[in-house]
Design an enzyme around this catalytic site. Structure first.
Site, PDB file in Angstrom:
ATOM      1  N   LYS A  51       0.830  -1.203   0.000  1.00 55.83           N
ATOM      2  CA  LYS A  51       0.000   0.000   0.000  1.00 55.83           C
ATOM      3  C   LYS A  51       0.871   1.263   0.000  1.00 55.83           C
ATOM      4  O   LYS A  51       0.596   2.226  -0.711  1.00 55.83           O
ATOM      5  CB  LYS A  51      -0.950  -0.012   1.218  1.00 55.83           C
ATOM      6  CG  LYS A  51      -2.033  -1.082   1.080  1.00 55.83           C
ATOM      7  CD  LYS A  51      -2.859  -1.299   2.345  1.00 55.83           C
ATOM      8  CE  LYS A  51      -3.771  -2.512   2.139  1.00 55.83           C
ATOM      9  NZ  LYS A  51      -4.673  -2.777   3.259  1.00 55.83           N
ATOM     10  N   GLN A  95      -4.741  -1.072   9.258  1.00 53.58           N
ATOM     11  CA  GLN A  95      -4.633  -2.443   8.755  1.00 53.58           C
ATOM     12  C   GLN A  95      -5.249  -3.430   9.749  1.00 53.58           C
ATOM     13  O   GLN A  95      -4.972  -3.368  10.950  1.00 53.58           O
ATOM     14  CB  GLN A  95      -3.149  -2.771   8.488  1.00 53.58           C
ATOM     15  CG  GLN A  95      -2.918  -4.116   7.818  1.00 53.58           C
ATOM     16  CD  GLN A  95      -3.473  -4.208   6.406  1.00 53.58           C
ATOM     17  OE1 GLN A  95      -3.671  -3.206   5.715  1.00 53.58           O
ATOM     18  NE2 GLN A  95      -3.749  -5.413   5.960  1.00 53.58           N
ATOM     19  N   ASP A 118     -11.076   2.635   3.102  1.00 52.71           N
ATOM     20  CA  ASP A 118     -11.410   1.209   3.002  1.00 52.71           C
ATOM     21  C   ASP A 118     -12.897   0.990   2.698  1.00 52.71           C
ATOM     22  O   ASP A 118     -13.288  -0.088   2.268  1.00 52.71           O
ATOM     23  CB  ASP A 118     -11.108   0.494   4.329  1.00 52.71           C
ATOM     24  CG  ASP A 118      -9.727  -0.144   4.365  1.00 52.71           C
ATOM     25  OD1 ASP A 118      -9.260  -0.608   3.311  1.00 52.71           O
ATOM     26  OD2 ASP A 118      -9.135  -0.190   5.460  1.00 52.71           O
TER      27      ASP A 118
HETATM   28  N1  GUN Z   1      -6.715  -6.636   6.081  1.00 50.31           N
HETATM   29  C1  GUN Z   1      -6.944  -7.442   5.023  1.00 50.31           C
HETATM   30  N2  GUN Z   1      -7.510  -6.756   4.027  1.00 50.31           N
HETATM   31  C2  GUN Z   1      -7.652  -5.485   4.446  1.00 50.31           C
HETATM   32  C3  GUN Z   1      -8.164  -4.305   3.849  1.00 50.31           C
HETATM   33  O1  GUN Z   1      -8.633  -4.261   2.710  1.00 50.31           O
HETATM   34  N3  GUN Z   1      -8.101  -3.181   4.628  1.00 50.31           N
HETATM   35  C4  GUN Z   1      -7.611  -3.186   5.874  1.00 50.31           C
HETATM   36  N4  GUN Z   1      -7.616  -2.037   6.552  1.00 50.31           N
HETATM   37  N5  GUN Z   1      -7.124  -4.264   6.460  1.00 50.31           N
HETATM   38  C5  GUN Z   1      -7.151  -5.407   5.740  1.00 50.31           C
END
Ligand code: GUN
Length: 283
Positions: A51, A95, A118
């Site tokens: 990311k 996350q 998200d």
């Molecule tokens: N953990 C696994 N996938 C995601 C996601 O798309 N966003 C976040 N914040 N955590 C995750």
């Protein structure tokens, strides 16, 4: 046809990079994404690296906030609040999963809905189901983008989604419905799952079990979208679909890795630009 998510994702990011330079000229600053990670779960670390890399590639501002595994819920909430109130921050991502002593529901709800890149905040989820302007969750949004780019017609088609999670199954079903597909949400308790799936023109597998979707689940010519991320015993990354077996049957298929995964990150970049624009234009 193999739907090359990595390539599609790359071309979308290249376009965003140019767009972001233009936005910086126009608005005097760049979109800013802040990513918070708690602890050092290796899978989470690896996702977060991807990311941050994409953030840098697209020319955004922002960085990683690293908090220790034993950080208190109150400290994390205070950090989120600080970012909520920072006018130069457009997107906030925490996350998941979080350590057990921290409530994920509380953390998700604490992120300002307008900065929730998200699309997990209850307000964004509600707005999605009410057909109101909202931030779409990244993986479902990426799946629709892949189907569009691959020229897969959704209107009037039968879609089956295996999996009913809040992050993927339910929202992707809603987005397919919005594109006028007739949608069935199936799951591990669905009776004769293979027969149900064999009806699908579009099959989305989001169950989290390696090689669960075999050739007998797939109608010849169907588009198969594999959302699975599973590790084999020897550490190889595989999806929910038995790729070698399904490839000759499917009309189109996404590989793992290199299918849905890269699109999730690219849609996160898209959402950050959208949050930036909404905030700059005071929507
Ligand atoms: N953990 C696994 N996938 C995601 C996601 O798309 N966003 C976040 N914040 N955590 C995750």
């Amino acid at each position: 046809m193999i739907i090359d998510g990595k390539m599609i994702s790359q071309s979308l990011k290249d376009a965003m990079k140019i767009e972001v330079d233009a936005l910086a000229e126009q608005y005097g600053r760049r979109p800013c994404l802040m990513v918070i990670i708690v602890g050092d779960n290796p899978a989470s670390r690896s996702y977060v690296r991807g990311k941050i890399k994409a953030t840098e590639y697209c020319g955004f501002d922002g960085h990683l906030v690293e908090l220790p595994e034993d950080v208190s819920e109150a400290t994390l909430l205070a950090e989120i609040d600080k970012l909520n109130n920072d006018p130069l921050v457009d997107g906030i991502l925490v996350q998941l999963p979080l350590p057990k002593h921290i409530s994920e529901d509380k953390v998700i709800a604490a992120i300002s809905a307008e900065k929730d890149v998200d699309g997990f905040h209850p307000e964004n989820v509600a707005r999605l189901w009410l057909n109101q302007h909202c931030i779409l969750p990244c993986t479902p949004k990426g799946i629709i983008e892949l189907l569009d780019q691959a020229g897969v017609e959704m209107a009037g088609k039968k879609a089956v989604v295996i999996g009913r999670s809040n992050i993927v199954g339910k929202p992707v079903a809603k987005l397919l419905l919005d594109r006028n597909a007739t949608v069935t949400i199936a799951h591990s308790r669905t009776k004769d799952l293979a027969a149900v799936c064999r009806e699908a023109d579009i099959l989305v597998a989001a169950v989290g079990r390696a090689k669960m979707v075999t050739a007998e689940y797939v109608k010849p010519g169907a588009a198969v979208i594999d959302v699975g991320i599973n590790r084999t015993e020897d550490g190889k990354l595989v999806g929910d679909v038995d790729y070698e077996a399904v490839l000759p049957v499917a009309g189109a298929i996404t590989p793992v890795p290199g299918g849905v995964g890269p699109m999730t990150i690219t849609m996160l970049m898209r959402n950050t630009i959208e949050c930036f624009l909404n905030r700059m234009n005071n929507k």
